[in-house]
Design a protein around this motif. Structure first.
Motif, PDB file in Angstrom:
ATOM      1  N   GLU A  31       0.894  -1.028   0.139  1.00  0.00           N
ATOM      2  CA  GLU A  31       0.486  -0.167  -0.198  1.00  0.00           C
ATOM      3  C   GLU A  31       0.451   1.785   0.044  1.00  0.00           C
ATOM      4  N   ALA A  32       2.275   1.364   0.255  1.00  0.00           N
ATOM      5  CA  ALA A  32       3.100   2.813   0.457  1.00  0.00           C
ATOM      6  C   ALA A  32       4.062   2.412  -0.948  1.00  0.00           C
ATOM      7  N   GLY A  33       3.676   1.606  -1.925  1.00  0.00           N
ATOM      8  CA  GLY A  33       3.786   1.685  -3.142  1.00  0.00           C
ATOM      9  C   GLY A  33       5.890   0.663  -2.890  1.00  0.00           C
ATOM     10  N   GLY A  34       5.430  -0.652  -2.453  1.00  0.00           N
ATOM     11  CA  GLY A  34       7.002  -1.069  -2.054  1.00  0.00           C
ATOM     12  C   GLY A  34       7.026  -2.457  -3.112  1.00  0.00           C
ATOM     13  N   GLY A  35       7.854  -2.531  -3.423  1.00  0.00           N
ATOM     14  CA  GLY A  35       7.735  -4.006  -4.276  1.00  0.00           C
ATOM     15  C   GLY A  35       9.672  -3.562  -5.534  1.00  0.00           C
ATOM     16  N   GLY A  36       9.487  -4.540  -6.062  1.00  0.00           N
ATOM     17  CA  GLY A  36      11.194  -4.690  -6.514  1.00  0.00           C
ATOM     18  C   GLY A  36      11.208  -3.259  -7.375  1.00  0.00           C
ATOM     19  N   ILE A  37       9.740  -3.584  -8.367  1.00  0.00           N
ATOM     20  CA  ILE A  37      10.078  -2.906  -9.729  1.00  0.00           C
ATOM     21  C   ILE A  37      10.005  -1.343  -9.456  1.00  0.00           C
TER      22      ILE A  37
ATOM     23  N   GLU B  13      15.758   6.944 -26.539  1.00  0.00           N
ATOM     24  CA  GLU B  13      15.032   6.593 -27.465  1.00  0.00           C
ATOM     25  C   GLU B  13      13.836   6.232 -26.393  1.00  0.00           C
ATOM     26  N   GLU B  14      12.621   5.801 -26.185  1.00  0.00           N
ATOM     27  CA  GLU B  14      11.739   5.554 -25.475  1.00  0.00           C
ATOM     28  C   GLU B  14      11.142   4.134 -26.143  1.00  0.00           C
ATOM     29  N   PRO B  15      11.394   3.010 -25.394  1.00  0.00           N
ATOM     30  CA  PRO B  15      11.042   1.758 -25.654  1.00  0.00           C
ATOM     31  C   PRO B  15       9.775   1.681 -26.504  1.00  0.00           C
ATOM     32  N   LEU B  16       9.122   0.666 -27.492  1.00  0.00           N
ATOM     33  CA  LEU B  16       7.914   0.676 -27.779  1.00  0.00           C
ATOM     34  C   LEU B  16       7.032  -0.420 -27.840  1.00  0.00           C
ATOM     35  N   ARG B  17       7.440  -1.906 -26.591  1.00  0.00           N
ATOM     36  CA  ARG B  17       6.690  -2.423 -25.958  1.00  0.00           C
ATOM     37  C   ARG B  17       7.202  -3.168 -24.474  1.00  0.00           C
ATOM     38  N   VAL B  18       6.597  -3.418 -23.701  1.00  0.00           N
ATOM     39  CA  VAL B  18       7.349  -4.458 -22.615  1.00  0.00           C
ATOM     40  C   VAL B  18       6.792  -6.269 -22.489  1.00  0.00           C
ATOM     41  N   ALA B  19       7.631  -6.644 -22.254  1.00  0.00           N
ATOM     42  CA  ALA B  19       7.068  -7.940 -21.823  1.00  0.00           C
ATOM     43  C   ALA B  19       7.251  -8.426 -19.863  1.00  0.00           C
TER      44      ALA B  19
ATOM     45  N   GLU C  40       4.687   1.627 -15.810  1.00  0.00           N
ATOM     46  CA  GLU C  40       2.953   0.887 -16.162  1.00  0.00           C
ATOM     47  C   GLU C  40       2.909  -0.457 -16.648  1.00  0.00           C
ATOM     48  N   ALA C  41       3.781   0.016 -18.097  1.00  0.00           N
ATOM     49  CA  ALA C  41       3.772  -1.532 -19.005  1.00  0.00           C
ATOM     50  C   ALA C  41       4.058  -2.871 -18.594  1.00  0.00           C
ATOM     51  N   ILE C  42       5.144  -1.969 -17.776  1.00  0.00           N
ATOM     52  CA  ILE C  42       5.459  -3.723 -16.544  1.00  0.00           C
ATOM     53  C   ILE C  42       4.776  -4.377 -16.246  1.00  0.00           C
TER      54      ILE C  42
ATOM     55  N   TRP D 155       2.855  -9.213 -24.760  1.00  0.00           N
ATOM     56  CA  TRP D 155       3.805  -7.712 -24.886  1.00  0.00           C
ATOM     57  C   TRP D 155       2.721  -7.736 -24.615  1.00  0.00           C
ATOM     58  N   GLU D 156       2.941  -5.857 -24.436  1.00  0.00           N
ATOM     59  CA  GLU D 156       2.018  -4.907 -23.642  1.00  0.00           C
ATOM     60  C   GLU D 156       3.303  -3.191 -24.609  1.00  0.00           C
ATOM     61  N   ASP D 157       2.024  -2.425 -25.230  1.00  0.00           N
ATOM     62  CA  ASP D 157       2.655  -1.215 -25.654  1.00  0.00           C
ATOM     63  C   ASP D 157       2.554  -0.412 -24.601  1.00  0.00           C
ATOM     64  N   VAL D 158       4.175   0.565 -24.670  1.00  0.00           N
ATOM     65  CA  VAL D 158       4.472   1.667 -23.833  1.00  0.00           C
ATOM     66  C   VAL D 158       3.596   2.497 -24.529  1.00  0.00           C
ATOM     67  N   GLU D 159       3.034   2.823 -23.312  1.00  0.00           N
ATOM     68  CA  GLU D 159       1.404   4.028 -24.606  1.00  0.00           C
ATOM     69  C   GLU D 159       2.131   5.811 -23.950  1.00  0.00           C
TER      70      GLU D 159
END
Length: 333
Positions: free
Chosen positions: A169-175, A192-198, A318-320, A329-333
């Motif tokens: 709830e405090a925004g913890g975690g590895g990522i 440059e920016e990534p297009l998509r991630v998995a 967010e995409a991760i 695979w999710e697009d990086v919007e």
């Protein structure tokens, strides 16, 4: 020189142990005041670090007209709330990462910045260390050929359920805590920016935080991947691969303030020891970050990392998380 007067929200360990001593070593800033919700804790911290003023209320510190800028190392879920309060009090803000856990919060902060003209920055200290600036320059000058791949690893062990890094709830975690570093440095190196991630994320069954993750990012010019964990042996390394050469950043994230850092270069001789070290003089990346921030506040042109960059990094994070849930695979919007 008229040194900028910093005020500090909370007595978080990263502040007391790393950032505040670094600010005190800076050429253009001084730690003027510190606040804690506990008066004794605030006074003890002020005494220990020779800080002139202490407060038992965050708001009282923000109301002090002597304070020009705020360093915000509060828990992740409080970053936006108190950064906005600091800006409403007319203070510039250097806030620990991640500056925001939600995109809409960061967009709201950017609008406030534009309205007030205040300097606000996410505290990615690695972006100011000479080893990363040199690594980026080496790639851009073509010394390793065409950049095609970046690989990284970052881990430590902490399974204390009461530690703030393990409280979902405090925004913890590895990522949020450490995965953000190979993301921002990969973006820095590719420019440059990534297009998509998995991603594959493993969650702690007791705390609910992501305790291990492996991520792939597709960039327009190549690929990047990394693993991170909050419950593995402490380790960190970043590798940068081109068509003609390779860079290895020995201590990429927690660069020591009292020892020289090294980046190794190689031209790909597999069975020979052709690694050539680039040595960097002893420096404190937190001091460099603070000095850059102050120069930005004073209107000088420096290597300032703006909120627009924080937004780009947040979109990848967010995409991760989205990819970890969907298994696709999710697009990086």
């Amino acid at each position: 020189m008229n040194k900028l007067k910093w005020g500090v929200l909370s007595t978080a360990n990263i502040g007391l142990e790393k950032v505040l001593p670094a600010i005190q070593k800076s050429e253009n800033g001084v730690v003027y005041a510190i606040a804690s919700r506990n008066d004794r804790t605030a006074r003890d911290a002020a005494s220990h670090l020779s800080i002139p003023v202490s407060y038992s209320s965050y708001q009282d510190l923000l109301d002090d007209p002597e304070v020009e800028a705020i360093y915000n190392p509060l828990p992740n879920h409080l970053h936006i709330e108190w950064t906005i309060k600091a800006m409403e009090a007319g203070k510039h803000v250097l806030c620990e990462k991640p500056l925001a856990l939600k995109r809409e919060d960061l967009l709201r902060l950017m609008k406030l910045r534009d309205r007030t003209g205040l300097t606000v920055s996410e505290a990615f200290m690695v972006r100011y260390h000479p080893q990363w600036l040199t690594a980026r320059e080496t790639v851009q000058e073509g010394h390793i050929g065409k950049l095609k791949n970046v690989q990284g690893f970052f881990s430590y062990f902490n399974d204390d359920k009461n530690n703030i890094r393990n409280i979902k709830e405090a925004g913890g975690g590895g990522i949020w805590d450490i995965g953000c570093y190979p993301v921002t440095t990969s973006r820095l190196i590719f420019d440059e920016e990534p297009l998509r991630v998995a991603s594959i994320l493993e969650y702690d069954p007791e705390t609910g935080i992501d305790r291990m993750g492996t991520v792939m990012m597709e960039f327009p010019s190549g690929q990047a991947s990394f693993s991170c964990s909050t419950q593995l042996v402490p380790y960190q390394k970043m590798h940068i691969f081109g068509t003609k050469g390779h860079l290895e950043v020995e201590i990429p994230f927690n660069a020591p303030p009292d020892k020289a850092c090294r980046v190794f270069t190689s031209q790909g001789e597999l069975y020979s020891k052709d690694y050539t070290p680039m040595d960097f003089p002893v420096c404190d990346q937190y001091t460099l970050q603070a000095e850059s921030f102050v120069r930005t506040v004073r209107g000088e042109q420096v290597n300032h990392v703006p909120l627009e960059d924080a937004l780009k990094n947040l979109k990848v994070l967010e995409a991760i998380f989205k990819a970890g849930k969907s298994g696709m695979w999710e697009d990086v919007e």
